[in-house]
Design a protein around this motif. Structure first.
Motif, PDB file in Angstrom:
ATOM      1  N   LEU A 494     -45.852  17.144  10.431  1.00 28.34           N
ATOM      2  CA  LEU A 494     -44.676  17.534   9.644  1.00 28.34           C
ATOM      3  C   LEU A 494     -43.822  18.420  10.640  1.00 28.34           C
ATOM      4  N   PHE A 495     -44.470  19.234  11.221  1.00 31.62           N
ATOM      5  CA  PHE A 495     -43.650  20.292  12.263  1.00 31.62           C
ATOM      6  C   PHE A 495     -42.809  19.224  13.528  1.00 31.62           C
ATOM      7  N   THR A 497     -41.959  16.191  13.270  1.00 36.62           N
ATOM      8  CA  THR A 497     -40.909  15.425  12.577  1.00 36.62           C
ATOM      9  C   THR A 497     -39.520  16.394  12.277  1.00 36.62           C
ATOM     10  N   ILE A 498     -39.890  17.574  11.670  1.00 33.23           N
ATOM     11  CA  ILE A 498     -38.827  18.390  11.293  1.00 33.23           C
ATOM     12  C   ILE A 498     -38.111  19.053  12.678  1.00 33.23           C
ATOM     13  N   PHE A 499     -39.094  19.193  13.793  1.00 33.37           N
ATOM     14  CA  PHE A 499     -38.462  19.496  15.020  1.00 33.37           C
ATOM     15  C   PHE A 499     -37.401  18.499  15.715  1.00 33.37           C
ATOM     16  N   ILE A 500     -37.754  17.473  15.403  1.00 37.44           N
ATOM     17  CA  ILE A 500     -36.993  16.312  16.260  1.00 37.44           C
ATOM     18  C   ILE A 500     -35.674  16.014  15.153  1.00 37.44           C
ATOM     19  N   LEU A 501     -35.809  16.213  14.081  1.00 39.04           N
ATOM     20  CA  LEU A 501     -34.714  16.152  13.126  1.00 39.04           C
ATOM     21  C   LEU A 501     -33.656  17.472  13.365  1.00 39.04           C
ATOM     22  N   ASN A 502     -34.396  18.545  13.506  1.00 34.38           N
ATOM     23  CA  ASN A 502     -33.630  19.586  13.970  1.00 34.38           C
ATOM     24  C   ASN A 502     -32.685  19.688  15.095  1.00 34.38           C
ATOM     25  N   VAL A 523     -44.445  28.286  13.953  1.00 31.19           N
ATOM     26  CA  VAL A 523     -45.712  27.934  14.828  1.00 31.19           C
ATOM     27  C   VAL A 523     -46.365  29.093  14.683  1.00 31.19           C
ATOM     28  N   ALA A 524     -45.959  30.338  14.766  1.00 32.78           N
ATOM     29  CA  ALA A 524     -47.055  31.724  14.804  1.00 32.78           C
ATOM     30  C   ALA A 524     -47.847  31.531  13.198  1.00 32.78           C
ATOM     31  N   TYR A 681     -35.482  12.884   5.734  1.00 30.04           N
ATOM     32  CA  TYR A 681     -36.372  13.666   4.694  1.00 30.04           C
ATOM     33  C   TYR A 681     -36.948  13.024   3.369  1.00 30.04           C
ATOM     34  N   SER A 682     -36.303  11.800   2.985  1.00 31.89           N
ATOM     35  CA  SER A 682     -36.841  11.498   1.946  1.00 31.89           C
ATOM     36  C   SER A 682     -38.241  10.687   2.205  1.00 31.89           C
ATOM     37  N   LEU A 683     -38.099   9.988   3.400  1.00 36.64           N
ATOM     38  CA  LEU A 683     -39.477   9.618   3.767  1.00 36.64           C
ATOM     39  C   LEU A 683     -40.596  10.664   4.035  1.00 36.64           C
ATOM     40  N   LEU A 684     -40.200  11.749   4.482  1.00 38.76           N
ATOM     41  CA  LEU A 684     -41.070  12.750   4.723  1.00 38.76           C
ATOM     42  C   LEU A 684     -41.583  13.448   3.399  1.00 38.76           C
TER      43      LEU A 684
END
Length: 736
Positions: A494-495, A497-502, A523-524, A681-684
């Protein structure tokens, strides 16, 4: 019985009405703020956003608006960032104090703000934002500035959050598009006397914040910067720059070539004057606790549609419930009783059927029907000898008693997934309960995401517990490896995927790009809080909890699975089983999609209806899983572990297809980045939903299988679930 059923239905309808009635109830989350006359009111600017794109931008990052001066207004220095919670940061909010002066009860016909110079790049940026339909969001007393509308019959007023940055029309001479900036704003603050002691002392509360826009050309302004006549028809402030011939002559000497306007850099600038007016108006028709209702467009009309969604859900769920009751009450229990009576061990005796037909005189009717005399059935002791052959009366799902609890393939991967799924179930349940009760509401900006993140991290202890105990049930040995997979697999994917999209959003300088500090904070939370909670839960589940007990023993040699019919193939089963839960939620899903993708202010409000539909959807998934699992076992296929996960998550496939349909028919998203973000985001979201519902399907199938195989052993211990076979001569009968 019929009277009890009617009472049950009445109570159910009353419960649904009570739950749905909380849709407009709000627990503010903050104490009511009252203002006395002449008290300064802070106005904060936030961001600009559009329904045609997924990219948002901070208001003060725009190159054509008045930059903050740093002066203090209402206790805030303009340009000072307001503290945000995690949910506000994740949704792209960038709230800052502004230079607008507001004081309770003080009307201002016109107040000059600034005159800002911008070059061709700034003009181009403004034109693009106007072309894409961007609106700006300001905040006063936690209320977003809104554009006011009235219904067609002029009986109701409602708000649309935000106000347009400008407008576009076409030149009557050339036919080319022209862009105008809204550089004069009329702010209307609607107030009401504060309740209680504060009202007795002259306190007033804000119940409405409206913004009306106008474009006024710079030549129609006085020396003070204010328009000569605000209410007159004025020429608009067009975003247009003529060529600087002097600069071009020095840049392109002895040449008649001129680059296109988009690439032209001739040093030209345009000065945009900004001004505003403020009016305070009393409004006794709106209660402070109901002031958000105006932002919910067509609330009364949509209520009937929500009730239609609930009725549709209940009808589908009711029909499916009848099927499940028939399976459990008549098929499973009935088969158990029948076999206990006709084919079971009772007082060390068994019922056998004669191998040879009876000789002697038989009636014509008996001959024609091929009936045997009842006396041909004899009871023999286990140690008796006979030349009769035992006819085993165990069929369908009962044949799988020695293989149904065999550990599945990739069991070390299944246990962490189910653990993460229980984490999502806990988070979703908590969010729906808090939202239906009114704790999470639009006035708690970013609260839904913040509370959801907190529940997800805290639920790590449940994730570790269920993962560790299921892993132990599968005879797993390396519990630390299972713990790390549970804590890192799903959150890591999850993290990542969000990081790559970010990264793509960062490249567009959008406010929805997560700051580096926020990423470190996430991350913390993940490694310093959730991982230890998962470890504690897994340690307790593996070392201090016994594995789940199974009612039958597993054979050493796997049973051969017969050829399955076409509808039992995995892809068909997933699609057919997932269609039913999707039919339960698709009406309410349309409102959720509109709130997320079309109205990016994100003001979804009918959590009472959503909670009811979600509850019915979960019940439907449970019932679909029971039916599909029973059909699979009747087909003598004992590989139900992974199949139950896929059946439970089958509706996620239909939801993603619904997203594709919604994109092509309802949205007007422009640009590759915006389209990529929508589908990503829809797929996620569908993957998260699928893991949640797949976990529900797995737990349901597990409980169902243990129940049906344990029923006979508990209530009918004499039932021949253990394999029974005759000896070579058919005379001695032995139970394994």
């Amino acid at each position: 019985m019929h009277a009890d059923f009617r009472i049950l239905v009445c109570r159910l309808l009353a419960l649904l009405g009570a739950i749905s009635s909380v849709q407009a109830f709000y627990i503010p989350g903050w104490s009511i703020r009252s203002y006395v006359d002449d008290e300064a009111i802070p106005l904060h600017v936030n961001k600009v956003y559009s329904d045609n794109t997924q990219l948002q931008y901070a208001y003060y990052d725009l190159p054509f608006v008045c930059p903050p001066t740093g002066q203090k207004h209402a206790g805030y220095a303009s340009g000072q960032s307001v503290s945000l919670n995690l949910g506000e940061v994740l949704r792209g909010d960038r709230i800052m104090a502004s230079d607008y002066d507001l004081a309770m009860g003080q009307d201002k016909e016109c107040q000059y703000l600034c005159s800002h110079k911008t070059d061709r790049n700034g003009i181009k940026r403004a034109q693009q934002l106007i072309e894409d339909g961007y609106v700006a969001e300001w905040i006063v007393d936690n209320l977003p500035g809104a554009t006011s509308f009235v219904t067609v019959d002029k009986t109701h007023k409602y708000y649309a959050a935000g106000f347009k940055m400008g407008y576009k029309d076409f030149s009557p001479v050339t036919g080319k598009p022209r862009y105008f900036i809204n550089n004069h704003l009329t702010i209307v603050i609607r107030w009401k006397q504060a309740p209680g002691r504060a009202g007795d002392q002259g306190g007033k509360v804000i119940v409405g914040f409206e913004v009306y826009t106008k474009s006024i050309e710079a030549g129609h302004r006085e020396g003070t910067g204010c328009p000569q006549d605000v209410h007159a028809e004025n020429e608009g402030m067009e975003l247009y720059l003529s060529h600087n011939n002097t600069h071009l002559a020095s840049q392109y000497p002895h040449s008649s070539y001129l680059p296109p306007d988009d690439d032209l850099d001739d040093g030209s600038t345009i000065t945009i004057p900004y001004s505003y007016a403020v009016y305070f108006r009393e409004d006794d028709r709106v209660e402070w606790s109901k002031r958000w209702d105006l932002y919910f467009n067509n609330q009364e009309e949509s209520t009937s549609i929500h009730w239609l969604a609930i009725i549709n859900s209940l009808v589908i769920c009711g029909l499916l419930t009848a099927v499940v009751v028939m399976i459990i009450a008549k098929t499973v229990v009935g088969d158990g009783r029948k076999n206990a009576k006709d084919g079971g061990l009772e007082d060390n005796k068994m019922k056998l059927k004669s191998k040879k037909p009876r000789t002697g005189n038989r009636s014509p009717r008996e001959k024609s029907n091929g009936l045997l005399d009842q006396k041909s059935e004899v009871e023999l002791d286990n140690d008796s000898s006979s030349d009769e052959e035992f006819v085993e009366d165990i069929t369908g799902w009962k044949l799988l008693h020695g293989d149904v609890f065999r550990a599945p393939a990739y069991a070390g991967f299944l246990a962490p997934l189910i653990g993460s799924g229980t984490q999502l179930v806990f988070m979703a349940t908590g969010l729906l309960i808090l939202s239906a009760l009114g704790v999470l509401n639009p006035s708690f900006r970013g609260g839904f995401v913040s509370v959801g993140m907190g529940l997800f991290v805290f639920a790590g202890i449940f994730s570790g517990y269920f993962s560790g105990r299921i892993y132990k049930t599968f005879n797993g040995k390396d519990w630390r490896r299972n713990t790390l997979m549970t804590a890192l697999l799903f959150p890591g994917l999850l993290f990542s995927t969000i990081f790559i999209l970010n990264l793509f959003v960062w490249a567009q300088a959008s406010s929805t790009a997560l700051p580096f500090g926020t990423l470190l904070g996430l991350v913390a939370l993940w490694l310093l809080i959730q991982l230890p909670l998962v470890y504690c839960g897994s340690w307790y589940g593996f070392h201090h909890s016994s594995p789940y007990e199974h009612p039958t023993k597993t054979n050493s040699i796997p049973r051969q699975i017969p050829e399955q019919p076409w509808y039992m193939r995995r892809i068909y089963t997933i699609l057919l089983a997932g269609l039913i839960p999707f039919a339960v939620i698709f009406i309410e899903l349309l409102f959720v999609f509109r709130s997320i993708w079309q109205d990016k202010s994100g003001y979804y409000y009918v959590f009472g209806f959503l909670s009811v539909v979600s509850l019915v959807c979960i019940v439907t998934i449970i019932e679909v899983t029971i039916v599909a699992t029973y059909i699979q076992l009747c087909a003598e296929n004992y590989n139900w572990w992974w199949q139950s996960v896929f059946i439970g998550s089958g509706s996620a496939v239909w939801i993603f297809l619904y997203c594709v349909w919604f994109y092509w028919t309802k949205l007007h998203i422009q640009g590759f980045i915006s389209g990529m973000l929508f589908f990503s985001y829809s797929l996620l979201a569908c993957a998260v939903y699928g893991l949640l519902t797949g976990t529900v399907g797995f737990l349901t199938a597990y409980a169902f299988v243990r129940r049906i195989y344990g029923y006979v052993l508990i209530h009918h211990p004499e039932h021949t679930l253990h394999r029974i076979k005759a000896n070579d001569h058919g005379s001695a009968i032995k139970a394994d």
